[in-house]
Write a protein that holds these residues in place. Sequence first.
Motif, PDB file in Angstrom:
ATOM      1  N   SER A  74      35.198  39.094  39.473  1.00  0.00           N
ATOM      2  CA  SER A  74      36.302  38.367  38.833  1.00  0.00           C
ATOM      3  C   SER A  74      36.735  39.087  37.549  1.00  0.00           C
ATOM      4  O   SER A  74      37.921  39.097  37.218  1.00  0.00           O
ATOM      5  CB  SER A  74      35.928  36.912  38.554  1.00  0.00           C
ATOM      6  N   ALA A  79      38.846  42.016  38.707  1.00  0.00           N
ATOM      7  CA  ALA A  79      40.150  41.548  39.189  1.00  0.00           C
ATOM      8  C   ALA A  79      41.034  41.052  38.050  1.00  0.00           C
ATOM      9  O   ALA A  79      42.262  41.099  38.159  1.00  0.00           O
ATOM     10  CB  ALA A  79      39.971  40.450  40.227  1.00  0.00           C
ATOM     11  N   SER A  80      40.423  40.582  36.953  1.00  0.00           N
ATOM     12  CA  SER A  80      41.223  40.037  35.854  1.00  0.00           C
ATOM     13  C   SER A  80      41.807  41.131  34.967  1.00  0.00           C
ATOM     14  O   SER A  80      42.720  40.873  34.193  1.00  0.00           O
ATOM     15  CB  SER A  80      40.388  39.074  35.007  1.00  0.00           C
ATOM     16  N   SER A 102      43.191  43.799  42.819  1.00  0.00           N
ATOM     17  CA  SER A 102      43.314  42.344  42.919  1.00  0.00           C
ATOM     18  C   SER A 102      42.081  41.739  43.586  1.00  0.00           C
ATOM     19  O   SER A 102      41.297  42.441  44.234  1.00  0.00           O
ATOM     20  CB  SER A 102      44.556  41.985  43.734  1.00  0.00           C
ATOM     21  N   ALA A 103      41.947  40.446  43.448  1.00  0.00           N
ATOM     22  CA  ALA A 103      40.855  39.727  44.118  1.00  0.00           C
ATOM     23  C   ALA A 103      40.954  39.920  45.629  1.00  0.00           C
ATOM     24  O   ALA A 103      39.935  40.036  46.308  1.00  0.00           O
ATOM     25  CB  ALA A 103      40.909  38.246  43.759  1.00  0.00           C
ATOM     26  N   GLU A 104      42.166  39.974  46.137  1.00  0.00           N
ATOM     27  CA  GLU A 104      42.358  40.151  47.583  1.00  0.00           C
ATOM     28  C   GLU A 104      41.875  41.521  48.040  1.00  0.00           C
ATOM     29  O   GLU A 104      41.252  41.643  49.096  1.00  0.00           O
ATOM     30  CB  GLU A 104      43.839  39.936  47.949  1.00  0.00           C
ATOM     31  N   SER A 135      38.134  35.760  48.177  1.00  0.00           N
ATOM     32  CA  SER A 135      39.177  35.779  47.137  1.00  0.00           C
ATOM     33  C   SER A 135      39.115  34.515  46.293  1.00  0.00           C
ATOM     34  O   SER A 135      39.249  34.570  45.068  1.00  0.00           O
ATOM     35  CB  SER A 135      40.563  35.877  47.775  1.00  0.00           C
ATOM     36  N   HIS A 170      38.829  34.344  42.340  1.00  0.00           N
ATOM     37  CA  HIS A 170      39.882  33.690  41.544  1.00  0.00           C
ATOM     38  C   HIS A 170      39.356  32.472  40.792  1.00  0.00           C
ATOM     39  O   HIS A 170      39.677  32.278  39.620  1.00  0.00           O
ATOM     40  CB  HIS A 170      41.030  33.220  42.447  1.00  0.00           C
ATOM     41  N   ASP A 171      38.574  31.642  41.484  1.00  0.00           N
ATOM     42  CA  ASP A 171      38.100  30.376  40.914  1.00  0.00           C
ATOM     43  C   ASP A 171      36.613  30.439  40.577  1.00  0.00           C
ATOM     44  O   ASP A 171      35.884  29.465  40.737  1.00  0.00           O
ATOM     45  CB  ASP A 171      38.378  29.225  41.887  1.00  0.00           C
TER      46      ASP A 171
END
Length: 157
Positions: free
Chosen positions: A89, A92-93, A99-101, A134, A138-139
């Motif tokens: 994460s 990805a940030s 990206s997370a994907e 993902s 993301h979460d």
Amino acid sequence: KNADAEKVLEIRKSLDRCEDVVLQNDEEYVHIAAQILLNWVRELPEPLIPSSFYDLALSSTKPQELRAVVNQIPAFNKFTLELLMWSLSEIASKDNNVSAEKIAIIFGPYILRDKGDQNPFVIKDLDSILQITSFMIHDYRSVFQDVSKNRQDVESN
């Protein structure tokens, strides 16, 4: 970009011998670190979300449902998955075109797979696996809030 295979092997051997490894803060070493981490996850005898939780994980569509699944998996898997997802994460940030994907495509098939799926290139439910991976990236905070607290409690004892 692919990491230099010789450097990956050299650093991996040092890590296997529990030697300190210092990676320079440049793009090449980011790729080397990522490749070593991916190789480690790939070589695990069972995915971090064990196969016995496969169907339950696939049916999770909300953060609290996935959190409930993660909280049920064995402690080693849970804590390792939490730290891995935190790292992913963070990657990805950052504004680095990762990206997370994209990360889910690379790591997802090794984090969650059915017992019969041994070939990472032929995986049933691949779209769902990528979506769940993902989602965990993301979460991260929502899915792993209980695990983070649990791990910190274990580490402090």
